[in-house]
Structure formats: C-alpha cells, structure tokens
Write an enzyme that holds these catalytic residues in place. Structure first.
Site, PDB file in Angstrom:
ATOM      1  N   ASP A 217     -43.166 103.867  14.584  1.00 45.45           N
ATOM      2  CA  ASP A 217     -42.057 104.513  15.284  1.00 45.45           C
ATOM      3  C   ASP A 217     -40.693 104.081  14.751  1.00 45.45           C
ATOM      4  OD1 ASP A 217     -44.118 105.422  16.865  1.00 45.45           O
ATOM      5  OD2 ASP A 217     -43.146 104.939  18.758  1.00 45.45           O
TER       6      ASP A 217
ATOM      7  N   HIS B   8     -43.660  99.605  14.513  1.00 44.44           N
ATOM      8  CA  HIS B   8     -42.337 100.131  14.161  1.00 44.44           C
ATOM      9  C   HIS B   8     -42.026  99.748  12.713  1.00 44.44           C
ATOM     10  CE1 HIS B   8     -42.442  99.599  18.522  1.00 44.44           C
ATOM     11  NE2 HIS B   8     -41.593 100.610  18.601  1.00 44.44           N
TER      12      HIS B   8
END
Length: 378
Positions: free
Chosen positions: A170, A313
C-alpha cells in the site's frame, strides 16, 4: 490441426500475403465487385435472413447456417454451448478447428459458430471456453471451483491452490518500489500494488509499466489516503477517479483493476460506486509500526497460511528489505505468491464489483467470511 501448426501457417500466410497484395490488389478489387454483384443477384431470392449468417471471407460472400446451442449450465460448469461468431471472430482455418485472433484462441464448431461458456474435450484433453468463446488459461473460477489451465489451455485436475497467497503493498509507489520490483522479478513472483494518486504523480512513470510487465495487479488506494468513510461517497468517487486517471497514463489508458479503501474504512455504498472488487487483508505485518526488516519478515512467516492476503507498505526501505528475506523462505516452503485476482480465482471465487474480499483461507471459506456480503458492520 494442432495450434503449433496453425501458428506456423499464420506466419507463412502473412509473408505470402504481403508479397501478393501489391500485385493483385487492383485486379482483385475489380473482379470481386463484378463477382459479388452477379453472385448476390442470383442467390438473393433463395436466402432467408433469419436462418443464415453472411460472412466476408477472403473478399467473397459466403452464406452459412448458424446452428446455435445453449450451454449445459449457465455458470459454465457444464458442457460448452455453441453461439454465432462474435465480433472480430473470422474463420480462417479448417472447421471444426482452432482459430486465433488478437483476443486469443477459440474453437470454431463450423463456419458460423464457436463453442462458448463451458467444457469441451478435444483429442483427450479438457478445455474450457468463456462466455465470449475464448479459451481459458491460468486459474479460472468455474461453478465455485478453482480450475487451472496451462498455457495451451489444457485443464490440469491435479493443480493445487492450497499454498497460494497474495502479497499486497500500500501507499506507494515510492523511491523504494523499483528495488521491490527487482526482488519480485528475481524470485519469479507477483504482487498487488494499492497505489495513492499523489505517489503515482511522483513515481508512476518509472514503476507502473514495470508492474504491468511483471504481471502484477494495479490497485487504487485513493489520492491522498483520506478516511473515505468519513469523507462520504462523493469525495470517495472523486479520489478514486482522480487516481485512476493518473494510473491510466502509464497503463495504456486503463485505471486500476481493484480497490482498497484507506484504513479499511468504507461503506457498502462507496464500495458499490467503485464498480470494482475491493480488498481488505487478513494478515497485517504492522510494518508501519516496527519498521524493522527482521520483525516484518517474522510477522509474515509466523502467521502465513494458504489463502492469506498480506498487508505491507512499499514506502519503507525496511519492508523492501524484509521482502528479500521472507519471499525466498515462502517459496522454499512451497508457497506460490500471486495477485489478489489470481488467488480469488484459484479458490473458486469469481470477483464481483462492489464486493469486499477479506481473505481466502480454508477457515474463511468454511466460515463464509471471505466477503462482506454477510457483514452488517460496514
């Protein structure tokens, strides 16, 4: 005729056609006009439009009967049906037989129909054709079951989806994403990237084309990571539309295939408005908190099971470093690292727009908690 023979014939025919066209084009045009006019004037009184399909083959009008047949089952889990040839489907080779166009392989039952939406046995092999008549490859959800077809479209009943997981990253792309793509490529695996529009503006040009090249799935994670549940449906739509436009610049004019709401905060109305499947996760590495490569790798290896969607992430160097640690370890244990779309198909789920998927483990499936359809907390 097998597909390899067809490929050779296609290449040979193209070379031959290039040489012949320059010499014959003027003669062919004039002759074709005369023949078509004369032939049609004779045939017209005997042709009933409701029963015949007119195809333009090599410049001559040919009238063929379209003998259609419904598939055995509407969900495609039964025997294939026969349908009139679709757009861009022109029979070029022997029928019945394999045909090829820009969209893929299909099988002509005769000069006017092809097999659609079901199974077909040919020369001892099982093939499956989608609702448009094209041969399936890879993992495909059919009648609630994941089925695997090799690159030639042959069904492999022994393919195992129990050790497949999806890595998702992400908030990128970032200055570290290219390094992460190097790791994915060197290990021969795929991932799903849930991207922010604000980051696509900075790093999209150098990362998105390569994501596509490696077979990764492109996801939309909003423009600036706002809480879209609080912002409301209009703001959510604006953020996703803006980010799609940015992604499309580097993806041949196409936006993201899937959606992930920031913080996992959304409403079913907002999800439906996206018109695409949405994805949550069922393993959170907490990489944003620890920012420690060994701790992140340990979180993955200590919690992973087949069917997981793992959240990370790609805005942290430590996450990229962790990926270089746990990806080889997962592969050594027999796991296959795929996109969220491939994982869903392998577990028998045909993705639906507006539906949110949480994970595809055996426990998720047994508990009927794969999606948010039975949840009232969103």
């Amino acid at each position: 005729m097998d597909k390899e023979t067809l490929r050779k014939r296609i290449r040979r025919n193209r070379r031959k056609a290039m040489l012949q066209n320059c010499l014959k084009v003027a003669i062919c045009v004039g002759a074709a006009l005369v023949l078509v006019s004369a032939g049609w004037s004779v045939a017209k009184p005997f042709v009933r439009k409701s029963e015949w399909r007119t195809e333009d083959v090599a410049g001559a009008l040919v009238n063929v009967h379209a003998d259609v047949m419904e598939p055995e089952r509407p969900d495609g889990s039964g025997k294939a049906g026969k349908a009139a040839l679709g757009e861009n489907m022109a029979v070029q080779y022997d029928t019945p037989g394999w045909q090829l166009n820009d969209r893929g392989w299909w099988y002509a039952a005769d000069a006017a129909t092809c097999y659609v939406n079901g199974w077909l046995e040919l020369e001892g092999n099982q093939y499956h054709f989608d609702s448009n008549g094209y041969m399936d490859t890879g993992w495909t959800a059919i009648g609630g079951k994941g089925c695997y077809f090799d690159q030639n479209g042959v069904y492999d009943p022994n393919a195992d989806s129990s050790m497949m997981i999806a890595l998702t990253y992400d908030d990128g792309p970032s200055q570290y994403t290219s390094q992460l793509l190097d790791i994915l490529q060197s290990n021969g695996v795929k991932a799903t990237f849930m991207m922010l529009g604000s980051k696509v503006e900075q790093y999209g040009a150098e990362t998105i084309p390569r994501m596509v090249q490696l077979g990764c799935t492109l996801g939309n994670h909003s423009y600036d990571h706002s809480n879209l549940r609080e912002a409301g449906p209009e703001a959510a739509q604006q953020q996703f539309s803006q980010t799609d436009g940015l992604i499309a610049q580097y993806n041949n004019g196409v936006g993201a295939a899937v959606i992930r709401f920031p913080y996992g905060e959304y409403t079913k109305e907002e999800a439906a408005n996206t018109g695409r499947p949405c994805f949550f996760w069922d393993v959170d590495t907490m990489d944003w908190d620890s920012q420690d490569a060994n701790a992140i790798a340990n979180e993955v290896m200590s919690h992973v099971t087949g069917g997981n969607i793992i959240l990370m992430h790609d805005i942290y160097q430590e996450t990229v470093d962790a990926s270089s640690i746990f990806i080889p370890q997962l592969l050594a244990q027999g796991y296959r690292l795929v996109t969220v779309e491939e994982l869903a198909a392998a577990r028998g789920y045909e993705l639906e727009p507006g539906v949110t998927y949480f994970g595809f483990t055996d426990e998720d499936i047994a508990d009927n908690s794969v999606t948010d359809k039975n949840r009232d907390d969103v």
